[in-house]
Design a protein around this motif. Sequence first.
Motif, short mmCIF file in Angstrom:
data_model
loop_
_atom_site.label_atom_id
_atom_site.label_comp_id
_atom_site.label_asym_id
_atom_site.label_seq_id
_atom_site.Cartn_x
_atom_site.Cartn_y
_atom_site.Cartn_z
N ASP A 8 24.45 105.37 64.33
CA ASP A 8 23.84 106.49 65.08
C ASP A 8 24.88 107.53 65.48
O ASP A 8 25.79 107.23 66.24
CB ASP A 8 23.14 105.95 66.33
N ASP A 36 18.83 109.03 64.35
CA ASP A 36 19.31 109.57 65.62
C ASP A 36 20.55 110.45 65.38
O ASP A 36 21.63 110.21 65.92
CB ASP A 36 19.61 108.47 66.65
N ASN A 62 14.04 107.27 66.58
CA ASN A 62 13.15 107.68 67.67
C ASN A 62 13.48 109.09 68.17
O ASN A 62 12.59 109.81 68.61
CB ASN A 62 13.20 106.67 68.82
N HIS A 63 14.76 109.50 68.07
CA HIS A 63 15.09 110.86 68.52
C HIS A 63 14.58 111.92 67.53
O HIS A 63 14.21 113.01 67.95
CB HIS A 63 16.59 110.99 68.79
N HIS A 116 16.07 102.19 61.12
CA HIS A 116 16.76 102.62 62.34
C HIS A 116 16.59 101.61 63.46
O HIS A 116 17.56 101.24 64.13
CB HIS A 116 16.22 103.98 62.80
N HIS A 157 20.25 102.06 66.26
CA HIS A 157 19.41 102.21 67.45
C HIS A 157 19.98 101.61 68.73
O HIS A 157 19.89 102.21 69.78
CB HIS A 157 18.02 101.64 67.20
MN LIG Z 1 17.42 105.17 68.41
#
Ligand SMILES: [Mn+2]
Length: 210
Positions: A8, A36, A62-63, A116, A157
């Motif tokens: 990340d 991310d 998720n970002h 991720h 992550h």
């Molecule tokens: Mn993440």
Amino acid sequence: MKTILIGDIHACSREFSALLERIGPARSDQLILMGDLVNKGPDPAGVIRTVRSLNCLCLRGNHENDHLNGPAGLSKLKAESELTKNAMPLEEYAAYLALAAAMPLYFENSDLIAVHGALDPVLPLDQQPADLLTGDITPPPSWKDDINLGRPLVVGHKRYSREQAEPFIVEGRFYGIDTGCVYGGALTALELPSGELWQVRAARDYSTLK
Ligand SMILES: [Mn+2]
């Protein structure tokens, strides 16, 4: 063929560029970023410029989802996503959104599987819940304990090691390579099938910047 996976990045452009320089990937190497790419760190535009200059694949984190869900009106952007958006030239931010929208949720070849976030070991890859793969939902901490998919699973992550900068590796089975660069850890790259690792230590803990 070699596959090189990078953990990340979270807008840590200096460490990202230094790591690429150290690895010196060949055109024939499959380069995979674990997702991310931005948020929390100092230079999102620099990271996206570098990513656009590379021949690489990036998994959706998720970002990325937060940025994608915001403009579509599905949800309000997180505070760190707002900061990122405001810190980037409009054109660079639009390019990031286009990249993010095209990012796959997982990658597999005969040597490995990469996502991720996490996955459910009993479900086939194409039937996994999307928000589990992207790290938008968190499985119980034991999800990875007995995982054996017959080839290495690489994830980003979150940190799975006790030490911030240490990847969490169960040889041949599980490789957690988010080593908290943005929190002052390191940015980690893993090559498979060799298992070779590269790291660049974070210049500082960027999470304290606001
Ligand atoms: Mn993440």
